[in-house]
Write an enzyme that holds these catalytic residues in place. Structure first.
Site, PDB file in Angstrom:
ATOM      1  CB  ILE A  15       9.235  75.656  53.387  1.00  0.00           C
ATOM      2  CG1 ILE A  15      10.054  75.070  54.538  1.00  0.00           C
ATOM      3  CG2 ILE A  15       7.812  75.924  53.831  1.00  0.00           C
ATOM      4  CD1 ILE A  15      11.527  74.880  54.246  1.00  0.00           C
ATOM      5  CE  LYS A  98      10.433  81.885  59.510  1.00  0.00           C
ATOM      6  NZ  LYS A  98      10.724  82.044  58.032  1.00  0.00           N
TER       7      LYS A  98
HETATM    8  N1  NAP Z   1      11.174  76.751  58.684  1.00  0.00           N
HETATM    9  C1  NAP Z   1      11.782  76.979  57.532  1.00  0.00           C
HETATM   10  O1  NAP Z   1      12.869  76.504  57.262  1.00  0.00           O
HETATM   11  C2  NAP Z   1      11.093  77.825  56.507  1.00  0.00           C
HETATM   12  C3  NAP Z   1      11.689  78.010  55.262  1.00  0.00           C
HETATM   13  C4  NAP Z   1      10.989  78.729  54.302  1.00  0.00           C
HETATM   14  C5  NAP Z   1       9.757  79.266  54.597  1.00  0.00           C
HETATM   15  N2  NAP Z   1       9.214  79.102  55.834  1.00  0.00           N
HETATM   16  C6  NAP Z   1       7.878  79.649  56.153  1.00  0.00           C
HETATM   17  O2  NAP Z   1       6.944  78.885  55.422  1.00  0.00           O
HETATM   18  C7  NAP Z   1       5.907  79.702  54.933  1.00  0.00           C
HETATM   19  C8  NAP Z   1       5.820  79.545  53.424  1.00  0.00           C
HETATM   20  O3  NAP Z   1       7.011  79.942  52.801  1.00  0.00           O
HETATM   21  P1  NAP Z   1       7.362  79.424  51.309  1.00  0.00           P
HETATM   22  O4  NAP Z   1       8.575  80.089  50.871  1.00  0.00           O
HETATM   23  O5  NAP Z   1       7.334  77.941  51.277  1.00  0.00           O
HETATM   24  O6  NAP Z   1       6.117  80.061  50.500  1.00  0.00           O
HETATM   25  P2  NAP Z   1       5.408  79.596  49.169  1.00  0.00           P
HETATM   26  O7  NAP Z   1       6.249  78.662  48.386  1.00  0.00           O
HETATM   27  O8  NAP Z   1       4.943  80.840  48.488  1.00  0.00           O
HETATM   28  O9  NAP Z   1       4.163  78.766  49.697  1.00  0.00           O
HETATM   29  C9  NAP Z   1       3.055  79.307  50.322  1.00  0.00           C
HETATM   30  C10 NAP Z   1       1.820  78.529  49.854  1.00  0.00           C
HETATM   31  O10 NAP Z   1       0.695  79.123  50.457  1.00  0.00           O
HETATM   32  C11 NAP Z   1      -0.436  79.032  49.583  1.00  0.00           C
HETATM   33  N3  NAP Z   1      -1.058  80.355  49.533  1.00  0.00           N
HETATM   34  C12 NAP Z   1      -2.291  80.659  50.015  1.00  0.00           C
HETATM   35  N4  NAP Z   1      -2.572  81.958  49.853  1.00  0.00           N
HETATM   36  C13 NAP Z   1      -1.508  82.507  49.241  1.00  0.00           C
HETATM   37  C14 NAP Z   1      -1.207  83.818  48.807  1.00  0.00           C
HETATM   38  N5  NAP Z   1      -2.038  84.853  48.996  1.00  0.00           N
HETATM   39  N6  NAP Z   1      -0.014  84.032  48.214  1.00  0.00           N
HETATM   40  C15 NAP Z   1       0.859  83.028  48.047  1.00  0.00           C
HETATM   41  N7  NAP Z   1       0.624  81.751  48.443  1.00  0.00           N
HETATM   42  C16 NAP Z   1      -0.545  81.501  49.030  1.00  0.00           C
HETATM   43  C17 NAP Z   1       0.096  78.543  48.244  1.00  0.00           C
HETATM   44  O11 NAP Z   1      -0.317  77.179  48.152  1.00  0.00           O
HETATM   45  P3  NAP Z   1      -1.477  76.691  47.184  1.00  0.00           P
HETATM   46  O12 NAP Z   1      -1.471  77.622  45.987  1.00  0.00           O
HETATM   47  O13 NAP Z   1      -1.049  75.333  46.834  1.00  0.00           O
HETATM   48  O14 NAP Z   1      -2.742  76.746  47.935  1.00  0.00           O
HETATM   49  C18 NAP Z   1       1.598  78.608  48.348  1.00  0.00           C
HETATM   50  O15 NAP Z   1       2.223  77.555  47.692  1.00  0.00           O
HETATM   51  C19 NAP Z   1       6.219  81.112  55.421  1.00  0.00           C
HETATM   52  O16 NAP Z   1       5.513  81.345  56.608  1.00  0.00           O
HETATM   53  C20 NAP Z   1       7.701  81.085  55.717  1.00  0.00           C
HETATM   54  O17 NAP Z   1       8.071  81.978  56.762  1.00  0.00           O
HETATM   55  C21 NAP Z   1       9.864  78.383  56.776  1.00  0.00           C
END
Ligand code: NAP
Length: 335
Positions: A15, A98
């Protein structure tokens, strides 16, 4: 402090790359100046891609950087509160994704830390910054729908990748946390009230253990109701219908309104079923993530209160908690 907010981003989240970093880079009041990842190489790549000056191989190093004014926390849900509290301990305000926490108790721990630090913290419900929602609320306030009594919301997509954070129960995955939270947040916004009772039915993925289909009902004061369905394993769609005694509003792209195209809200006075009383209200393109970033930066720069702070986040979380309890008890629960 400078007149532009210098942002640091925790993790190379999808995101962040897809929406929030580009939005901040084109915002009026901020720039991303640092990014951290558990993998230094990934942080460097993201930094090069988005013109970010500094890349760190740990979240701790980024939080300790004195030349950062605000943190964006898009880590998985179980890390929202712990890392936001850490950031506050380093004297940094946080825009946190969120849902703000895994439950209301954890959200209240965060609120205590926020109060102690005296710094802004907001839950990143970007939809509240899109004018289509303000427009919908204005149409309701003008009385065009008569007495508004019901909202129906659908939010679903199909995602069965076991590696995705949404499909991991132990880190806060599942449909209610991921997208059901929007149905609750926007109903509370439109009714301008807190629900008194909640009931939910959840169906869990047999392997992931996450709720892949949740439907719920909330009872608001004066008999008003929200009915919603959210899912991580149904065809991609989203829609909100607001029903009043003399008309209805439909919001066809309520949550992921495109930044580069107009959206529309439909107001229908219900005179017939063929759209005879329908008016289409066009809403100019807006990047809701940019509006969100600028609203947060503005709160830091001016010291003015945020439009929605942690009280609002806690209230939303209490409703989520009640729905989770209800899915187990099979009864109405009180948020
Ligand atoms: N507001 C919106 O429009 C919106 C849209 C989508 C998601 N979100 C929110 O944003 C957050 C992330 O969502 P996303 O889809 O972007 O997730 P994502 O791509 O999986 O990103 C999460 C990041 O957190 C880090 N991380 C640290 N510990 C982790 C673990 N145990 N497992 C996986 N990743 C871990 C990783 O970064 P590093 O490896 O680089 O450290 C990973 O890239 C969630 O809370 C979601 O609800 C909001």
């Amino acid at each position: 402090m400078t007149q532009t907010i210098r942002w640091g981003v925790l993790g190379c989240a999808d995101i962040a790359a897809r929406a929030v970093i580009p939005a901040i880079q084109s915002s009026r009041l901020g720039r991303v100046v640092a990014i951290a990842s558990r993998d230094a190489g990934k942080a460097k790549e993201m930094a090069a891609r988005f013109g970010i000056a500094r890349a760190y191989g740990s979240y701790e190093e980024l939080l300790a950087d004195p030349e950062i004014d605000a943190i964006y926390n898009p880590l998985p849900n179980h890390l929202h509160v712990p890392l936001t509290i850490k950031a506050l301990e380093h004297g940094k305000p946080v825009l946190c994704e969120k849902p703000i926490a895994l439950d209301a108790t954890q959200a209240m721990e965060l609120a205590a830390a926020q109060k102690a630090a005296g710094l802004p913290v907001a839950e990143a419900f970007m939809v509240r910054h899109h004018p289509q929602w303000k427009r919908a609320r204005a149409v309701i306030a003008e009385g065009r729908l008569g007495e508004v009594r019901a909202i129906q919301t659908i939010f679903s997509y199909y995602l069965d990748d076991p590696g995705n954070v949404r499909n991991q129960a132990d880190i806060g995955g599942g449909g209610l946390f991921d997208v059901g939270c929007y149905a609750i947040n926007t109903a509370r916004f439109l009714f301008d009230a807190e629900p008194l009772q909640a009931i939910a039915l959840m169906e869990r993925d047999p392997v992931f253990g996450t709720d892949r289909l949740t439907s719920g009902m909330l009872g608001f004061p004066h008999g008003r109701q929200l009915v919603f369905t959210c899912s991580t394993q149904l065809a991609l769609t989203q829609k909100v219908t607001v029903l009043g005694t003399r008309g209805r509003i439909e919001i066809p792209i309520p949550f992921n309104a495109p930044a580069d195209a107009s959206t529309v809200i439909v107001v229908d006075d219900g005179r017939d079923l063929s759209g005879g009383g329908r008016e289409l209200i066009a809403v100019d393109p807006v990047d809701q993530y940019r509006e969100q970033a600028d609203a947060f930066a503005s709160a830091i720069l001016t010291g003015e209160p945020l439009p929605a702070g942690l009280d609002d986040a806690i209230a939303n979380m209490k409703v989520i908690d009640a729905l989770v309890r209800s899915a187990t008890s099979g009864r109405w629960e009180t948020p």
